[in-house]
Motif scaffolding. Structure first.
Motif, PDB file in Angstrom:
ATOM      1  N   ALA A 192     -48.478   0.829  26.801  1.00  0.00           N
ATOM      2  CA  ALA A 192     -48.398   1.547  27.838  1.00  0.00           C
ATOM      3  C   ALA A 192     -48.497   0.967  29.152  1.00  0.00           C
ATOM      4  O   ALA A 192     -48.183   1.748  30.256  1.00  0.00           O
ATOM      5  N   ASP A 193     -49.041  -0.177  29.263  1.00  0.00           N
ATOM      6  CA  ASP A 193     -49.133  -0.541  30.764  1.00  0.00           C
ATOM      7  C   ASP A 193     -48.757  -1.980  30.668  1.00  0.00           C
ATOM      8  O   ASP A 193     -48.434  -2.613  29.722  1.00  0.00           O
ATOM      9  N   GLU A 194     -48.808  -2.600  31.940  1.00  0.00           N
ATOM     10  CA  GLU A 194     -48.264  -4.134  32.035  1.00  0.00           C
ATOM     11  C   GLU A 194     -49.531  -5.014  31.494  1.00  0.00           C
ATOM     12  O   GLU A 194     -50.485  -4.627  31.663  1.00  0.00           O
ATOM     13  N   ASN A 196     -40.406   9.017  27.350  1.00  0.00           N
ATOM     14  CA  ASN A 196     -40.163   7.717  28.057  1.00  0.00           C
ATOM     15  C   ASN A 196     -41.380   6.987  28.087  1.00  0.00           C
ATOM     16  O   ASN A 196     -42.439   7.465  28.811  1.00  0.00           O
ATOM     17  N   ILE A 197     -41.526   5.750  27.446  1.00  0.00           N
ATOM     18  CA  ILE A 197     -42.374   4.857  27.616  1.00  0.00           C
ATOM     19  C   ILE A 197     -42.160   3.497  27.965  1.00  0.00           C
ATOM     20  O   ILE A 197     -41.294   3.157  28.042  1.00  0.00           O
ATOM     21  N   GLY A 198     -43.186   2.466  27.880  1.00  0.00           N
ATOM     22  CA  GLY A 198     -43.022   0.971  27.677  1.00  0.00           C
ATOM     23  C   GLY A 198     -43.213   0.422  29.121  1.00  0.00           C
ATOM     24  O   GLY A 198     -42.292   0.536  29.979  1.00  0.00           O
ATOM     25  N   LYS A 199     -44.274  -0.395  29.204  1.00  0.00           N
ATOM     26  CA  LYS A 199     -44.336  -1.166  30.515  1.00  0.00           C
ATOM     27  C   LYS A 199     -44.453  -2.722  30.169  1.00  0.00           C
ATOM     28  O   LYS A 199     -44.420  -3.705  31.054  1.00  0.00           O
ATOM     29  N   SER A 200     -44.794  -3.202  28.789  1.00  0.00           N
ATOM     30  CA  SER A 200     -44.833  -4.267  28.412  1.00  0.00           C
ATOM     31  C   SER A 200     -44.548  -4.208  26.981  1.00  0.00           C
ATOM     32  O   SER A 200     -44.724  -3.164  26.131  1.00  0.00           O
ATOM     33  N   MET A 201     -44.382  -5.431  26.206  1.00  0.00           N
ATOM     34  CA  MET A 201     -43.815  -5.497  24.720  1.00  0.00           C
ATOM     35  C   MET A 201     -44.062  -6.711  24.160  1.00  0.00           C
ATOM     36  O   MET A 201     -44.179  -7.891  24.668  1.00  0.00           O
ATOM     37  N   GLY A 202     -44.165  -6.655  22.727  1.00  0.00           N
ATOM     38  CA  GLY A 202     -44.371  -7.645  21.920  1.00  0.00           C
ATOM     39  C   GLY A 202     -43.653  -7.759  20.992  1.00  0.00           C
ATOM     40  O   GLY A 202     -43.734  -6.792  20.078  1.00  0.00           O
ATOM     41  N   ASN A 203     -42.763  -8.762  20.596  1.00  0.00           N
ATOM     42  CA  ASN A 203     -41.697  -8.978  19.364  1.00  0.00           C
ATOM     43  C   ASN A 203     -42.131  -9.900  18.625  1.00  0.00           C
ATOM     44  O   ASN A 203     -41.447 -11.016  18.776  1.00  0.00           O
ATOM     45  N   PHE A 204     -42.882  -9.525  17.653  1.00  0.00           N
ATOM     46  CA  PHE A 204     -43.416 -10.577  16.685  1.00  0.00           C
ATOM     47  C   PHE A 204     -42.766 -10.771  15.325  1.00  0.00           C
ATOM     48  O   PHE A 204     -43.377 -10.666  14.469  1.00  0.00           O
ATOM     49  N   ARG A 205     -41.394 -10.619  15.411  1.00  0.00           N
ATOM     50  CA  ARG A 205     -40.675 -10.554  14.487  1.00  0.00           C
ATOM     51  C   ARG A 205     -39.596 -11.767  14.500  1.00  0.00           C
ATOM     52  O   ARG A 205     -39.553 -12.463  15.486  1.00  0.00           O
ATOM     53  N   ASP A 229     -43.321  -9.904  26.786  1.00  0.00           N
ATOM     54  CA  ASP A 229     -42.955  -9.601  28.187  1.00  0.00           C
ATOM     55  C   ASP A 229     -44.241  -8.767  28.649  1.00  0.00           C
ATOM     56  O   ASP A 229     -44.520  -7.689  28.305  1.00  0.00           O
ATOM     57  N   ALA A 230     -44.652  -9.417  29.577  1.00  0.00           N
ATOM     58  CA  ALA A 230     -45.874  -8.686  30.257  1.00  0.00           C
ATOM     59  C   ALA A 230     -45.720  -7.652  31.159  1.00  0.00           C
ATOM     60  O   ALA A 230     -46.312  -6.701  31.450  1.00  0.00           O
ATOM     61  N   SER A 231     -44.289  -7.315  31.416  1.00  0.00           N
ATOM     62  CA  SER A 231     -43.776  -6.324  32.435  1.00  0.00           C
ATOM     63  C   SER A 231     -42.373  -6.328  32.290  1.00  0.00           C
ATOM     64  O   SER A 231     -41.674  -7.031  32.385  1.00  0.00           O
ATOM     65  N   LEU A 232     -42.069  -4.917  32.089  1.00  0.00           N
ATOM     66  CA  LEU A 232     -40.552  -4.693  32.209  1.00  0.00           C
ATOM     67  C   LEU A 232     -39.966  -4.300  33.416  1.00  0.00           C
ATOM     68  O   LEU A 232     -38.570  -3.924  33.624  1.00  0.00           O
ATOM     69  N   ALA A 233     -40.928  -4.493  34.784  1.00  0.00           N
ATOM     70  CA  ALA A 233     -40.590  -4.210  35.835  1.00  0.00           C
ATOM     71  C   ALA A 233     -39.169  -5.065  36.219  1.00  0.00           C
ATOM     72  O   ALA A 233     -38.421  -4.464  37.323  1.00  0.00           O
ATOM     73  N   ALA A 263     -33.729  -4.608  33.974  1.00  0.00           N
ATOM     74  CA  ALA A 263     -32.929  -3.753  34.315  1.00  0.00           C
ATOM     75  C   ALA A 263     -33.419  -2.013  33.853  1.00  0.00           C
ATOM     76  O   ALA A 263     -33.219  -1.040  34.606  1.00  0.00           O
ATOM     77  N   ILE A 264     -33.997  -2.198  32.698  1.00  0.00           N
ATOM     78  CA  ILE A 264     -34.489  -0.957  32.252  1.00  0.00           C
ATOM     79  C   ILE A 264     -35.792  -0.380  33.048  1.00  0.00           C
ATOM     80  O   ILE A 264     -36.016   0.649  32.934  1.00  0.00           O
ATOM     81  N   GLY A 265     -36.514  -1.382  33.841  1.00  0.00           N
ATOM     82  CA  GLY A 265     -37.944  -0.795  34.448  1.00  0.00           C
ATOM     83  C   GLY A 265     -38.962  -0.560  33.506  1.00  0.00           C
ATOM     84  O   GLY A 265     -38.741  -0.291  32.569  1.00  0.00           O
ATOM     85  N   ASN A 266     -39.805  -0.283  34.200  1.00  0.00           N
ATOM     86  CA  ASN A 266     -41.172   0.213  33.741  1.00  0.00           C
ATOM     87  C   ASN A 266     -41.198   1.677  33.180  1.00  0.00           C
ATOM     88  O   ASN A 266     -40.661   2.733  34.046  1.00  0.00           O
ATOM     89  N   GLY A 267     -41.657   2.052  32.031  1.00  0.00           N
ATOM     90  CA  GLY A 267     -41.885   3.349  31.739  1.00  0.00           C
ATOM     91  C   GLY A 267     -40.733   3.947  31.345  1.00  0.00           C
ATOM     92  O   GLY A 267     -40.711   5.386  31.547  1.00  0.00           O
TER      93      GLY A 267
END
Length: 269
Positions: free
Chosen positions: A182-184, A209-218, A243-247, A250-254
């Motif tokens: 939910a946050d960076e 619409n959500i998402g400010k950071s992600m983890g893809n452990f796949r 990724d600590a921030s999607l800002a 191109a998709i941006g935060n949130g």
């Protein structure tokens, strides 16, 4: 030639009436047989409440028959405000297609793991969170289906001062999962999706619409898009990355509206 003999006997009024009734019943039965067969092929009204994303697939959740008694709430916020653990029906948190259906989830409030029925406790996602060290005594867990869940931070976390950052190990996200935060810098895990369950199943919509950071452990790339079902601007998460921030993308935060998981051989990033 021997003349034919008419052996018919005249029917009494009562006999004629009985014969007419029997004929009517037989005709009605012939007419209704196809209708009955058709009715059996049409899902019952109870299937309007799908358990998980794949409403027509029993494997998408194992909540029945307990889920039949699900209490209705209007939103995720109202769900989180409930005072007791149990099954709840609400607008689907994750779904496919253009129309957001209503679905059934199980909300295990903090400290109430012992109330969770076996049909939920034995689901893959609950077992994975338990193995990952999820603190069921302090935090709640919304179980969306057999491969998807949303943690609900306990009161102590909600009342604490908002952290500026969190260690990049992202320990809240289980191995082989794609996680949206939910946050960076990963303070609050919003959704966790099981790779073994959802890899190669196509696009799925978030309920918001959500998402400010992600983890893809796949072992495979994962995708986000800022419109439903993969349309609009896309973001590609490499396998075994975070990724600590999607800002700075191109998709941006949130702005993430949908997601998909690719197979290991389907490199996109």
């Amino acid at each position: 030639m021997t003349p034919s003999v008419d052996r018919r006997m005249p029917l009494s009024r009562r006999q004629a009436g009985r014969l007419l009734v029997a004929a009517a019943v037989a005709v009605t039965a012939l007419i209704t047989l196809p209708t009955a067969a058709t009715a059996e092929a049409v899902p019952s009204a109870s299937t309007d409440l799908c358990v998980g994303v794949q409403c027509d697939t029993p494997e998408s959740g194992s909540f029945v028959p307990e889920a039949a008694a699900a209490a209705s709430v209007a939103s995720l916020e109202e769900l989180k405000a409930q005072s007791t653990s149990g099954f709840y029906e609400l607008p689907a948190l994750v779904y496919r297609g253009d129309t957001q259906p209503r679905s059934v989830v199980y909300y295990a409030k903090a400290g109430e793991l012992d109330l969770m029925p076996a049909s939920v406790r034995n689901l893959t996602v609950v077992q994975d969170f338990a193995r990952n060290g999820f603190n069921f005594a302090a935090d709640g867990l919304i179980v969306i289906d057999h491969g998807m869940a949303m943690p609900v931070p306990g009161a102590r976390a909600a009342a604490a001062k908002r952290p500026k950052a969190k260690a990049a190990t992202i320990n809240d996200c289980p191995d082989r999962y794609f996680c949206i935060f939910a946050d960076e810098y990963w303070p609050y895990l919003s959704y966790a999706y099981s790779g073994p369950v959802y890899t190669g199943t196509g696009w799925h919509n978030f309920g918001t619409n959500i998402g400010k950071s992600m983890g893809n452990f796949r072992d495979g790339d994962s995708l986000l898009a800022d419109h439903g079902m993969g349309t609009g601007t896309q973001y590609c998460a490499r396998e075994r990355s975070s990724d600590a921030s999607l800002a700075n993308n191109a998709i941006g935060n949130g702005n993430a509206s949908s997601w998909a998981m690719l197979r290991g051989a389907d490199d996109r990033c």
